[in-house]
Each structure stands twice: as C-alpha cells, then as structure tokens.
Design a protein around this motif. Structure first.
Motif, PDB file in Angstrom:
ATOM      1  N   THR A  45      50.388  48.785  14.525  1.00 31.63           N
ATOM      2  CA  THR A  45      49.286  48.916  15.480  1.00 31.63           C
ATOM      3  C   THR A  45      48.928  50.401  15.575  1.00 31.63           C
ATOM      4  O   THR A  45      49.480  51.218  14.826  1.00 31.63           O
ATOM      5  N   PHE A  46      48.004  50.732  16.466  1.00 27.98           N
ATOM      6  CA  PHE A  46      47.599  52.138  16.555  1.00 27.98           C
ATOM      7  C   PHE A  46      48.471  52.906  17.542  1.00 27.98           C
ATOM      8  O   PHE A  46      48.796  52.408  18.614  1.00 27.98           O
ATOM      9  N   ARG A  48      47.490  55.516  19.063  1.00 29.97           N
ATOM     10  CA  ARG A  48      46.578  55.959  20.128  1.00 29.97           C
ATOM     11  C   ARG A  48      47.089  57.254  20.795  1.00 29.97           C
ATOM     12  O   ARG A  48      47.584  58.125  20.087  1.00 29.97           O
ATOM     13  N   ALA A 196      47.272  54.108  12.484  1.00 37.13           N
ATOM     14  CA  ALA A 196      47.938  52.799  12.464  1.00 37.13           C
ATOM     15  C   ALA A 196      49.224  52.898  11.667  1.00 37.13           C
ATOM     16  O   ALA A 196      49.211  53.361  10.512  1.00 37.13           O
ATOM     17  N   GLU A 259      45.477  50.482  24.887  1.00 38.13           N
ATOM     18  CA  GLU A 259      45.792  49.173  24.305  1.00 38.13           C
ATOM     19  C   GLU A 259      47.283  48.855  24.335  1.00 38.13           C
ATOM     20  O   GLU A 259      47.831  48.242  23.413  1.00 38.13           O
ATOM     21  N   LYS A 276      54.651  48.096  22.278  1.00 40.10           N
ATOM     22  CA  LYS A 276      53.250  47.681  22.293  1.00 40.10           C
ATOM     23  C   LYS A 276      53.150  46.368  23.057  1.00 40.10           C
ATOM     24  O   LYS A 276      53.825  45.390  22.716  1.00 40.10           O
ATOM     25  N   GLU A 278      51.333  43.303  23.226  1.00 39.98           N
ATOM     26  CA  GLU A 278      50.572  42.770  22.080  1.00 39.98           C
ATOM     27  C   GLU A 278      49.081  42.632  22.367  1.00 39.98           C
ATOM     28  O   GLU A 278      48.248  42.854  21.487  1.00 39.98           O
TER      29      GLU A 278
END
Lengths: 337, 337
Positions: A45-46, A48, A196, A259, A276, A278
């Motif tokens: 995932t990112f 961020r 990512a 996120e 994370k 999800e």
C-alpha cells in the motif's frame, strides 16, 4: 509465527458490533526479521505521510539544515502532518523565509485546517484556507530548502523526475532496503509523489532509523530528536501522534499517514512497526496502533491508560449521547511464540 | 451457491489498490430464498435508516396519512434521509404543522445539512443548523403524526418502550419475519431506536415490501409510490438514492443507511437486496450497490452508464487533480449457478 491472531478495530453500537475495520501490521527489527504480525505483513500500500521522517533526512544529510539554520522545531514540522494552527503556519512561513521563497511557490492545495481554533478564526474572518494550512506545508517547505541547498531550481519540484523527488526516492529506497524500481509511485493528496511498498519494508525502515538514531548517526538522531522534542509540530492538539510522543517521552517516534497508515520506531528495542487499516478509515488508526503497542508491551499500562480516549473513542448520536465505541481487537502473531 | 465470488470496493491511487472495503450482500426473493450473495449474507448489523420505509408503513396502515392529509411528497420525506435543503425543511415543517407540533418537539439533534446551498446559506447568515436540518427530521415528524393519530402522548417518543417505537418495532418484525425478541435495539444517530438483524432478513423485508406493492396492498403501494414519485425527498441532489430512483423510473425503491448499509426492493422481480460495507465507509456504498444491481442485471447497462460517477468516484488531491478511483469489485455467488 503461531497462535490465533486477530487484527481489527471494532465499532460497537449498544451491545452489537456494527462495523469492523481489518488491520494489517508488521513488526520488524533492525536486522529485517519479522517479529510479530497481524493480517498480511506483506500487504502493498502507500507509505503516504508516514514516509515524512525519511523524506526529511536529506535536509540533514545534504547540509540544508546547517546552511539555512533550520531549528529542531522547524525540522519537526518538515516531518509532520500539522493541524494548520497559527503556530504551525508561522513555523512553515519561517522555513520558507529561510529558503527565500513565499507560500506561492508551494504546490500543495488548500484545505481547512484540522485545528478548531484556526478553522473558526478563518470562518469568522471570512477567509479561505491557504497553502500554508495544508497539513503537508512543512514537508513542502523542506523540499524548497533542499532544492536551494543543492542548487536545484525549485520550479516543478512536485514532479517525480525533479532532482528533489529523485533524491527523496533514493532515501526511501535506502531505508526500506528496496531497489528504487520496486517502489510504486503515485500522487499524494498534496501533489507530490508517494510510495507504494510492502508494510514489512515500511516497518523495517522505521526500525533501521530507530537503530541509527540509537547509534547516534547524525541524520536519524536529528530527525528523532526533532520529532520527540516537538511532538506538537508533528501533528497538533488532540491528535494521536502528538499525544503518543508526549506520553512516551522520547522512547519512540510515531507518524500517521493518510488512508489508515501508521508507523512507529522504537530506538530502545530497535523495532519498527507499520500498520494499515485496510479500508483507510481515519477513526480506526489510533485504536489500532495503541492496541498494537500495548500488545507488544512497547507502551506501559499507565501510558495506555493516559491515552485511553484515543484507543477507545466514543460514538455519539446527534444529541451528544454516547451510543457506542471504537475499540481495538488486536492479538498479534508473535515469532517463536 | 457456487462460483468464485468477490464482494468489495477498491480505492486506487495511480496503478495501485491503496484501500479496500469488504462488502457483505444478500439478495432474497419474496419467498425468503437466498438468490445470490457476497461475503456473509447472515452478517448481523444495524438496519439504520434503510429501515425507514418500514418505519413509515404504520402511517398508512394506522390511518395517520388519511386523517392528517399527508401527501405522497410528505410521506416520501418520512421515508428519507434528506439533505436539509430549503425544500426538505419546508416539507418537514408542513408535516409538523399537520400534527399540531413544532420542531422543538423533535429529539433529533442538529447537524450541518448535506445540501451545499443550505449549508452555505446558514454560514452566510451566521445561523446554526436546527433540528429540521437533521436528515431524519422527516422520520421524526412522521413519528409525531403517528402518535397523534393513535392518541398517544408524543412526549418521550424516542424511548424504546414508547408505544410509537413498540408499534414500529412490530412492523419491522413483521416484514423481516423475525420475532421481536430476535431484533437487537440500540440508539440511532438521531436518538430513536435502531434495529440489529441479519442482512438476509433486511433483504427479505424489502422483497416482501416490493411484492406487496406489486400486488397493490395499500401501505406498501403508497410507500413505494411516494419514494419513486418523489426521489428528491428521499435523499437530495447529488446523492445515490435520488439519482438511482430517478434513473430507474419506478422499477425499484432504494434506501441508504448510515455505516455503509444499503437496501433495494424490486417489485417486478419480487427481489430484495441488502448490503453492508463492513467498515461502514460512506464512500463505498454507491459503488457497492450499483455494482450489485448491474451484476444481477437489475439495472441496464445504459442506466449504469448514466450513474457512472456514483459507481466510479474520483479520488482527488488537494489541487483538484484526479489521482485515483473508487470502484466496485463485485462478483456474487448466484444460487444454482
């Protein structure tokens, strides 16, 4: 890895679990060993805004901090997703002054400040939020300073092929132990590249940074000291990064990402944690990271108690009555357990 | 049930899926048969505002509509989670007038209207939102009318043991084919009871209501006609319930609920659909229900195309650039497939 694991945040209403957030988590040591996990530690995932401490490292290593006389407080804002309070925007402006540019040079778009006082003040004055209010304006100001220090034209600094972004990507690759080509690039909410990669590598980078800070390496030590000495610059009042670092008093550094991302580095244990939510829900982030930290005994029961309102947030109805709760449901798989 | 199923909504950023919402869905016919599903069709969660069409039925059946001369437009608002536009609050006020009470009698707390114009107008006038702006004020006004029609004292109508709430619970039990004792009760966002039950039973109630409307039964027919003739009263401009019912032109009725719930009834097919975004995210609801409806061929490709911006919502950065997409990833398990 063994044991029955559970890694979620539940939202109750009355006696029923109404909604459920799946959480993926990786706990990695500075040697790259997975020490505990929940869900899928290899989820891609990112990074961020949790990448901001890494994105700020070149400011130290490339001499920008020294040359422009950035203070630890200013460096902390470069590592932060600030609330847009008057104190935050003043520090962002001071960084830009040192770089000899104005807020007009920033590409981050405006959004209403998270800080209640600042939002009200703007509304009452009939003013729109500006670029300095963007929670990433410290990071962007830091990118300006980096460009200046390296003699790069700041114009276009948001583009992935700009030397500022190439320099930062190399730094992210270095600490995550990934080849540059293995890191996916997209556009972050503030308009610059975001990264990512698997959670396990994010956790590793925080473990490596923590270990390097413990060993006294200059860049990591300054970033760690900036964040832990000025936790209010990393987020703001009422936000989990600030409250957690205040409570932990220099035992860890912590950074949220949009996120549903959260990363923590613990120098004493030479551990890094990346998680994370999800579905990306902001409301689940604090319960998730506090649940994980307590589960691993990386914060004490007393610290957990002091942070109770973050770990167990109230669900209110429109009349202000408490009708439910957001709460961690975390039981990690632990290596060798 | 057979076939590889998938039931989710994905959020992309660049070429990567950044976040993922799990979706549970039940598709049931009026005879109670599960015709298709995704995730866990027996998931227990709260019906929330998707129950409003059932909650409005006693208004017809107990003679309140007739006695107080409620119009279809007003009945639609009682079934709705409106946007708090000037048109919505005017209709809510008219219902209260007919019941001979004022907005002060409502227990729903104020929240800023979803409608942009209404929100701006309040801000510019320096006014706070009132109880009429609460998206549930139509439902509450309906509860007032029901109390009047039945000769019950409206005071305390929000309490589970008040005759209004006992009457409504009996109606929910009737259409969901559950004993009253099997329905969990907690407090909804607007302060009145909400109902915990399996998705399968929510879907059944919408199928049964659809079949009864098709058969011309008075209560269901009026509720169905109210919602489909006045879809703007059920939600508002730019919202999926309104857009979907406008597009479907009387072929279905649809109602969102808070925390990621959505229910649809299709009279022609005598089918009901209930879904829950597991984490409660509002952004995933429209992609989920439109994905399910298209998958079952309950809306045409043309209708799906017309609703494209709901099914595939853009993710923007703070500069207004498109950096990703919210999109359905739905492949249901179909009975006998």
């Amino acid at each position: 890895m063994s044991g029955t694991s559970e890694c979620a945040v539940e939202v109750t209403r009355g006696a029923v679990v109404e909604s459920r957030h799946h959480v993926h988590a990786a706990v990695v040591d500075a040697g790259g060993r997975l020490r505990a996990c929940g869900g899928d530690p290899d989820l891609v995932t990112f990074f961020r805004s949790s990448a901001k401490p890494l994105q700020a490292l070149p400011l130290v290593d490339d001499g920008a901090v020294e040359r422009y006389g950035l203070t630890l407080r200013e460096l902390a804002l470069c590592c932060g997703s600030h609330s847009g309070s008057a104190a935050h925007t003043a520090v962002a402006e001071r960084i830009l002054e040192k770089a000899g540019v104005t807020a007009a040079a920033l590409v981050c778009g405006p959004h209403p400040p998270y800080d209640d006082d600042a939002r009200r003040a703007l509304q009452e004055a009939g003013l729109e939020p500006g670029r300095l209010h963007n929670n990433c304006s410290g990071k962007h100001a830091g990118m300006m300073v980096l460009a200046r220090a390296r003699g790069w034209e700041p114009e276009g600094y948001e583009r992935p092929d700009h030397p500022v972004q190439r320099r930062i990507l190399a730094e992210v690759a270095r600490w995550t132990r990934l080849p540059v080509e293995a890191i996916g690039i997209a556009t972050d909410g503030c308009g610059v590249p975001c990264f990512a990669l698997p959670l396990r590598q994010m956790a590793l980078s925080f473990a490596a940074l923590a270990a390097a800070a413990r060993a006294g390496e200059r860049g990591p030590t300054m970033v760690f000291e900036a964040m832990t000495a000025h936790p209010g610059m990393v987020a703001g009042n009422g936000r989990v990064c600030t409250a957690l670092m205040r409570q932990a008093r220099g035992r860890l550094f912590a950074k949220v990402g949009a996120e549903g991302v959260y990363c923590v580095g613990v120098p004493g244990a030479e551990l890094g944690i990346a998680l994370k939510v999800e579905d990306g829900a902001a409301r689940a982030v604090a319960p998730a990271i506090l649940g994980v930290l307590r589960e691993l005994d990386l914060i004490s029961e007393d610290d957990y108690g002091a942070l109770h309102s973050f770990a167990y947030a109230e669900v209110l109805d429109t009349r202000g009555g408490v009708v439910g709760q957001v709460r961690p449901a975390i039981r990690l798989q632990v290596a060798g357990a």
